[in-house]
Design an enzyme around this catalytic site. Sequence first.
Site, short mmCIF file in Angstrom:
data_model
loop_
_atom_site.label_atom_id
_atom_site.label_comp_id
_atom_site.label_asym_id
_atom_site.label_seq_id
_atom_site.Cartn_x
_atom_site.Cartn_y
_atom_site.Cartn_z
N HIS A 88 -1.82 133.10 22.12
CA HIS A 88 -3.17 132.62 22.43
C HIS A 88 -3.98 133.66 23.21
O HIS A 88 -4.80 133.32 24.07
CB HIS A 88 -3.14 131.31 23.22
CG HIS A 88 -2.51 130.18 22.49
ND1 HIS A 88 -3.21 129.27 21.73
CD2 HIS A 88 -1.20 129.79 22.38
CE1 HIS A 88 -2.39 128.37 21.20
NE2 HIS A 88 -1.15 128.68 21.57
N ASN A 100 -3.54 121.86 20.55
CA ASN A 100 -3.84 122.69 19.38
C ASN A 100 -4.73 121.90 18.42
O ASN A 100 -4.93 120.70 18.62
CB ASN A 100 -2.55 123.05 18.64
CG ASN A 100 -1.81 124.23 19.29
OD1 ASN A 100 -2.38 125.00 20.06
ND2 ASN A 100 -0.53 124.36 18.95
FE1 HDE Z 1 1.88 127.13 24.47
N1 HDE Z 1 1.99 128.75 25.68
N2 HDE Z 1 3.89 127.04 24.38
N3 HDE Z 1 1.79 125.60 23.12
N4 HDE Z 1 -0.11 127.20 24.51
C1 HDE Z 1 0.96 129.44 26.18
O1 HDE Z 1 0.78 130.15 28.43
C2 HDE Z 1 4.73 127.68 25.22
C3 HDE Z 1 2.85 124.93 22.57
C4 HDE Z 1 -0.98 126.33 23.93
O2 HDE Z 1 -6.16 129.04 26.45
C5 HDE Z 1 1.37 130.48 27.19
O3 HDE Z 1 -0.77 130.96 29.87
C6 HDE Z 1 6.09 127.26 25.00
C7 HDE Z 1 2.42 123.72 21.94
C8 HDE Z 1 -2.33 126.75 24.16
O4 HDE Z 1 -4.95 129.91 28.05
C9 HDE Z 1 2.89 130.27 27.29
C10 HDE Z 1 6.03 126.34 23.98
C11 HDE Z 1 1.06 123.68 22.12
C12 HDE Z 1 -2.23 127.92 24.92
C13 HDE Z 1 3.13 129.15 26.31
C14 HDE Z 1 4.64 126.21 23.60
C15 HDE Z 1 0.69 124.86 22.85
C16 HDE Z 1 -0.83 128.17 25.13
C17 HDE Z 1 0.89 131.87 26.90
C18 HDE Z 1 7.17 125.59 23.33
C19 HDE Z 1 0.09 122.61 21.62
C20 HDE Z 1 -3.37 128.79 25.40
C21 HDE Z 1 -0.15 132.19 27.95
C22 HDE Z 1 8.09 125.01 24.23
C23 HDE Z 1 0.32 121.32 22.21
C24 HDE Z 1 -3.94 128.30 26.70
C25 HDE Z 1 -0.12 131.07 28.86
C26 HDE Z 1 -5.11 129.15 27.10
C27 HDE Z 1 -0.34 129.24 25.86
C28 HDE Z 1 4.35 128.64 26.13
C29 HDE Z 1 4.22 125.37 22.53
C30 HDE Z 1 -0.68 125.13 23.19
C31 HDE Z 1 3.74 131.50 27.02
C32 HDE Z 1 7.30 127.78 25.75
C33 HDE Z 1 3.30 122.67 21.25
C34 HDE Z 1 -3.61 126.07 23.68
O5 HDE Z 1 3.27 129.88 28.56
#
Ligand code: HDE
Length: 693
Positions: free
Chosen positions: A80, A153
Amino acid sequence: MPKSPPSAPSPQVQVGSGGEPHHIAVGTHPPLTTNQGIPVTNNQTSLKAGSRGPTLLEDFILREKITHFDHERIPERIVHARGSAAHGVFELHTSLAKVTTAKVLTEVGVKTPVFCRFSTVAGGAGSVDTPRDVRGFAVKFYTPEGNWDLVGNNIPVFFIQDAMKFPDLVHAVKMEPDRGFPQAASAHDTFWDFISLMPESMHMIMWAMSDRTIPRSLRFIEGFGVHSFRLLDAKGRATFVKFHWRPVLGLQSTLWDEAVQLAGADPDAHRRDLWTAIEDARFPAWDLAVQLFSEADAAEFPFDHLDPTKLIPEELVPLKVIGRMTLNRNPVNHFAENEQVAYCPANIPPGIDFSNDPLLQGRLFSYLDTQLSRLGTPNFDQLPINAPKCPFHTTTRDGHMQTRVPTGRVAYEPSSLERDAPYEAPRGFQSFAAPAEPDAKGRIRPESFADHYSQARLFFRSQNPLEQAHMASALVFELSKVETPAVRERMVGHLRVIDANLAQRVANGLGLATLPPAAKPAAPVQDLPPSPALSIIDKTPPSLQDRCVAIVYSDDSDAKKLAAVDKALRKAGAKVQKLAPKIGGAKLSDGTLQAPDARLAGSPAAAFDAVALVLSSAAAQQLAQDDTAATFVRQAYAHLKAIGHDDGGKVLVEALHLVPDDGVCALDAKALVFVEAAATRQWDREERVHPLP
Ligand code: HDE
């Protein structure tokens, strides 16, 4: 404020490096200073030992400027990274007081400030806006009980069931580590290799290959919290909830070819669209809806709602709309707001709680952890974009870049030395007292997570025939980029389980002589009833509201016609962009010089929802010879846009041999026929211009 140095130049005239004055804007210009507040007299030339001599280490002004510049970038988000954001408000109109104590969901009419960031997932911060990719939809609500981050999402399910697989998924989709490409694209071997070995990803893959991942703009996407959360009432009783954002403008996607065109012609297409809509006061808005259900309801579902690869069809649990978010203010500084904002699904106010979804449980750890390295200090919560807007009192102290200056002796709790030291809040955050799970500790996937294909089939069969064809096309496109035949074949093996017809179409598109063996599902595949709510084309009513229509004109265009078309389109709610061959303008039939909004040659047809051609015959003949202009009109046609034309415009349409249909219409006095046609794509044209698989 630093005082002016005695020798500060006058505000209007500054002496440049060569000693010659250069003029700058009139106004109040405070003296330029270093970060230490030292006024700077010469910002053009470094300090040297002699006019042609070496630069001196003593030049603290140069060193400070370069050192700061050298450190301007921070690590981008691992996923992202590319995002666009805006401020706004959330207003609740229907209270959920029966099921939660959270004020943001119970206090009707209160305007809660929000900061919303949309993102692509796979590409870097400088990548393009229109790849085929999931879009992040993250909202920070600054509630009176602390920040609530709904980090969702634009797709209601996810690729994997367990946080353990997230690094693998991300390593597979990002550019391949040896070669450093492809950027922002899933069409490569490592992604499909991983996916084809992970049957649990099949449902999300259906969404990823659908038109959902090539949205027309961020204003036309849905948002989903994905996981089940809990709402808690005052007695600690729980109701499960799924959160949905519904765009007030409806859903809209591009065709794949448009997304590709936009990637080259305007890599910032979505960021620009969001920014300009807000600047134009066409504030994008989303309704917040909830699906509420009990543990007993959940036990009846033909799937496990704790499995994040499953959605709850709204035909099964209806959506209840409870409020609206309106984005009404652009960031003033991209870095301070868009880059430094830190969302975390663990940020929830009292009255909301987590579920045991194993993906959510992993996310509760990941976000704070990644932000410690991305933002460099646990004090990132002090940045204005991250700080709560309600009163807060903590006992956390110190650390890198501490900007607060706490007073007093007490930085612990309980304490008795200071009257006003913070104590535990009796009505603060409470976790749901969930009974312990009866089975043993272990790395176990529940049996109820074993069905990976039924909802993939449900999604595919809920799309209309054109959308199904787009999905087959997308699969053929992506798998044709895969160099390893065994990976392509393994994927077709999964498609055979999802839908035999889809598998056959993809196999034909890939030129497979025989169908590869079907995958072996771990659980029986169910024929669930289709969910019409999952189609975009069928559920979005025709509208020109906040769509963008181009009027192409040139020298000698009919001034009255131009004005009439412009008026009719605006009346229907459209944003009108006038395009002419030269940015300086064109002389209309009445002799007036009309300046366009943009130059025709720099404006991709894909940026518009419809096109009107108001041209003199001579200008039309000239434009037909100009490849850029001709491509613009041909693409508008191939992208299924309505094309309105006056008599001159018709000359261009005919010169380009565009086959007439209902979407190619003469501009009558009030442009009524065109305005109606422009409110939707000309789907009937599709099979004629793009043979679908
Ligand atoms: Fe994320 N995700 N994600 N994700 N995610 C990040 O956090 C993570 C997941 C989502 O505009 C990171 O600060 C793991 C689902 C958005 O700043 C990180 C898992 C959904 C954004 C991270 C998921 C998301 C992130 C990267 C599985 C939808 C951007 C930078 C266990 C419900 C937020 C940060 C923004 C960002 C980890 C799965 C949505 C690495 C470990 C499911 C919208 O922490």
